[in-house]
Write an enzyme that holds these catalytic residues in place. Structure first.
Site, PDB file in Angstrom:
ATOM      1  N   GLU A 226      44.648  38.249  43.153  1.00  9.07           N
ATOM      2  CA  GLU A 226      45.314  38.929  42.719  1.00  9.07           C
ATOM      3  C   GLU A 226      46.898  39.044  43.776  1.00  9.07           C
ATOM      4  OE1 GLU A 226      46.279  40.268  40.106  1.00  9.07           O
ATOM      5  OE2 GLU A 226      44.265  40.203  38.697  1.00  9.07           O
TER       6      GLU A 226
ATOM      7  N   TYR B 205      50.024  47.339  40.994  1.00  6.99           N
ATOM      8  CA  TYR B 205      48.962  47.748  39.631  1.00  6.99           C
ATOM      9  C   TYR B 205      48.195  46.443  40.961  1.00  6.99           C
ATOM     10  CZ  TYR B 205      48.725  42.576  38.277  1.00  6.99           C
ATOM     11  OH  TYR B 205      47.648  41.097  37.977  1.00  6.99           O
TER      12      TYR B 205
ATOM     13  N   ASP C 137      52.541  44.624  35.549  1.00  7.79           N
ATOM     14  CA  ASP C 137      53.186  43.713  36.221  1.00  7.79           C
ATOM     15  C   ASP C 137      54.298  43.719  34.959  1.00  7.79           C
ATOM     16  OD1 ASP C 137      52.342  42.171  34.345  1.00  7.79           O
ATOM     17  OD2 ASP C 137      51.322  40.454  35.546  1.00  7.79           O
TER      18      ASP C 137
END
Length: 355
Positions: free
Chosen positions: A40, A123, A141
């Protein structure tokens, strides 16, 4: 047909499409929260195709959180070389260190605790919690905001930070309680592959629920104010070698832009005098233009021109600069613009002498 009236059918359509069509990405083959965390962070502001080899090399080099914590910064930056936004990997190491020291190497499975870790925003927290732990947490996102804004005709400006709360609330209302991982990843996948800025609506598995599609307004969403014009800074870089075929580089400051990365001599051009004139007058060095390109940062753009030249005789080398062999230059962690210059240098050397 609207989502608010048909949540179950919407979830079913999205999940069945995702499970059938999802791309085979390495971080989708694990539930290890550390590995998902790494993926991520890498995926922030970077394309998926670019990330895959970096992710695989990074996990091979630092397979455990302990190995990442123990890594030397130079080694860490070298593994990240080319991804840009180097504060991401520094924050990743700091956050992982917190987990090792404060949580016994177990990534916390609550939004409150995980959000307190260095480098983890709303997020990233939601992505780790839903994908690694199967918890029904929002992970909003840009792709998700684009999808949801079209589905529900949300015309709030997504450039305003507080607008994200609207989308987070929508996701918490819609999220599949049994498979939140696939639900969140399904929305991300939809935004990345079909509900793109130029949407492929005829391929969309949930278009019957999309208000923007029904009204033919899909390209009006999301609403986003234009950014202020970015500052452009003219910069000159000098790939200089001595008569031993060694290259002159320095390490950038510990703080600020591209901290602790290595670069060729570089100056911002604040006068009308050209870099070639400066070098000839001050150093008696003849320069040849190597290449020109623009490099975009989040807050400014370098309009960069690079020159190459040979340092002959005994020139005084400025403090902080050192000469390195070709092999040593390869091993130094370098930012993207320096990598681009070095690649051009190597091509020219190969073309000129075959070495």
């Amino acid at each position: 047909m609207q989502i608010v009236e048909n949540k179950d059918k919407f979830r079913e359509a999205l999940l069945s499409w995702y499970l059938r069509e999802k791309r085979d990405l390495p971080w989708r083959n694990t539930s290890n929260p550390y590995y998902i965390w790494v993926s991520e962070i890498m995926l922030q502001q970077t394309r998926v195709d670019t990330v895959i080899p970096y992710y695989e090399r990074f996990i091979a080099r630092f397979p455990t959180m302990e190995s990442l914590v123990e890594a030397d910064e130079s080694d860490l930056l070298k593994m990240w070389e080319g991804l840009g936004y180097y504060s991401r990997v520094r924050n990743l190491q700091s956050g992982v260190k917190e987990v090792v020291e404060n949580y016994g190497s177990e990534v916390p499975a609550s939004r409150k605790e995980i959000s307190e870790l260095k480098g983890i925003g709303p997020y990233t927290a939601g992505a780790i919690l839903s994908i690694a732990f199967g918890l029904p947490e929002h992970a909003v996102d840009g792709n998700v905001m684009r999808v949801i804004s079209r589905l529900l005709l949300i015309d709030d400006d997504i450039a305003i930070p507080r607008t994200k709360r609207i989308f987070e609330n929508v996701i918490m209302d819609l999220i599949d309680q049994e498979d939140p991982s696939s639900f969140n990843q399904g929305l991300m996948e939809l935004g990345a592959t079909i509900c793109t800025p130029k949407p492929k609506c005829l391929l969309c598995p949930v278009r019957e629920f999309c208000l923007a599609f029904n009204e033919g307004r899909q390209e009006e969403f999301p609403v986003k104010t234009k950014k202020v014009k970015m500052k452009v800074v003219p910069v000159a870089s000098f790939a200089m070698r001595n008569e031993k075929n060694e290259w002159l580089l320095r390490k950038r400051s510990e703080k600020g832009l591209l901290a602790n990365l290595w670069e060729f001599p570089m100056i911002e051009l604040a006068s009308l005098q050209t870099p070639k004139e400066l070098a000839r007058v001050e150093c008696d060095i003849e320069l040849t233009e190597l290449l020109s390109f623009k490099h975009v940062f989040s807050h400014l753009t370098w309009d960069l021109t690079c020159y190459t030249g040979l340092i002959q005789g005994d020139h005084k080398i400025p403090d902080g600069y050192h000469f390195f062999s070709n092999k040593e230059v390869e091993e130094l962690p370098k930012p993207v613009p320096v990598l681009k210059i070095w690649d051009e240098v190597k091509q020219q050397l190969t073309g000129n002498d075959g070495k």
